[in-house]
Scaffold this motif. Structure first.
Motif, PDB file in Angstrom:
ATOM      1  N   LEU A 150       0.697  -1.156   0.050  1.00  0.00           N
ATOM      2  CA  LEU A 150       0.008  -0.007  -0.091  1.00  0.00           C
ATOM      3  C   LEU A 150       0.842   1.317   0.177  1.00  0.00           C
ATOM      4  N   THR A 151       1.873   1.294   0.858  1.00  0.00           N
ATOM      5  CA  THR A 151       2.815   2.456   0.732  1.00  0.00           C
ATOM      6  C   THR A 151       3.498   2.774  -0.543  1.00  0.00           C
TER       7      THR A 151
ATOM      8  N   GLN B   8       4.652   6.679  10.434  1.00  0.00           N
ATOM      9  CA  GLN B   8       5.481   6.400   9.482  1.00  0.00           C
ATOM     10  C   GLN B   8       4.935   6.086   8.113  1.00  0.00           C
ATOM     11  N   PHE B   9       3.927   5.653   7.963  1.00  0.00           N
ATOM     12  CA  PHE B   9       3.070   5.679   6.578  1.00  0.00           C
ATOM     13  C   PHE B   9       3.095   6.898   6.016  1.00  0.00           C
ATOM     14  N   ALA B  10       2.670   7.830   6.599  1.00  0.00           N
ATOM     15  CA  ALA B  10       2.350   9.111   6.142  1.00  0.00           C
ATOM     16  C   ALA B  10       3.779   9.759   5.668  1.00  0.00           C
ATOM     17  N   LYS B  11       4.722   9.575   6.586  1.00  0.00           N
ATOM     18  CA  LYS B  11       6.001  10.124   6.181  1.00  0.00           C
ATOM     19  C   LYS B  11       6.449   9.212   4.739  1.00  0.00           C
ATOM     20  N   GLU B  12       6.322   8.132   4.593  1.00  0.00           N
ATOM     21  CA  GLU B  12       6.794   7.426   3.667  1.00  0.00           C
ATOM     22  C   GLU B  12       6.295   7.674   2.188  1.00  0.00           C
TER      23      GLU B  12
ATOM     24  N   LEU C 151       4.935  14.486  14.064  1.00  0.00           N
ATOM     25  CA  LEU C 151       6.037  15.714  14.084  1.00  0.00           C
ATOM     26  C   LEU C 151       7.422  15.329  14.269  1.00  0.00           C
ATOM     27  N   GLU C 152       7.228  13.998  15.233  1.00  0.00           N
ATOM     28  CA  GLU C 152       8.621  13.582  15.491  1.00  0.00           C
ATOM     29  C   GLU C 152       9.247  13.191  14.033  1.00  0.00           C
ATOM     30  N   LEU C 153       8.724  12.544  13.200  1.00  0.00           N
ATOM     31  CA  LEU C 153       9.141  12.047  11.802  1.00  0.00           C
ATOM     32  C   LEU C 153       9.204  12.994  10.658  1.00  0.00           C
ATOM     33  N   VAL C 154       8.165  13.904  10.921  1.00  0.00           N
ATOM     34  CA  VAL C 154       7.854  15.113   9.813  1.00  0.00           C
ATOM     35  C   VAL C 154       8.106  16.442  10.591  1.00  0.00           C
ATOM     36  N   PRO C 155       8.999  17.015  10.930  1.00  0.00           N
ATOM     37  CA  PRO C 155       9.175  18.287  11.868  1.00  0.00           C
ATOM     38  C   PRO C 155       8.327  19.231  10.998  1.00  0.00           C
TER      39      PRO C 155
END
Length: 82
Positions: A2-3, A29-33, A63-67
């Motif tokens: 899906l990613t 993590q999914f949103a970031k990837e 926000l930790e993954l996508v500041p």
């Protein structure tokens, strides 16, 4: 799988079902990837019960993954203007 499918569309916004703390990091993590710049958690909550702790966990994980990302916490019965 899906990613990889989602990455092809290069989405700017992710509207992802709300989840408890155990899954907050994997959803973030999914949103970031897939490259999303805006994360909006949602749920079909016909009772109008919001979970501030759940929303806060998702926000912190994202926000930790996508500041530089933007997290929008919807409020029951209110429209979101982007």
């Amino acid at each position: 799988e899906l990613t990889n499918i989602c990455k092809q569309y290069k989405p700017e916004i992710a509207i992802i079902q709300r989840v408890g703390a155990a899954f907050a990091k994997s959803k973030a993590q999914f949103a970031k990837e897939v490259g999303c710049e805006i994360y909006i958690p949602h749920h079909h909550d016909f009772m109008g019960v919001d979970s501030p702790d759940m929303i806060e966990n998702l926000k912190n994980a994202y926000l930790e993954l996508v500041p530089n990302g933007k997290f929008i916490a919807p409020k029951h019965g209110e429209w979101i203007k982007l």
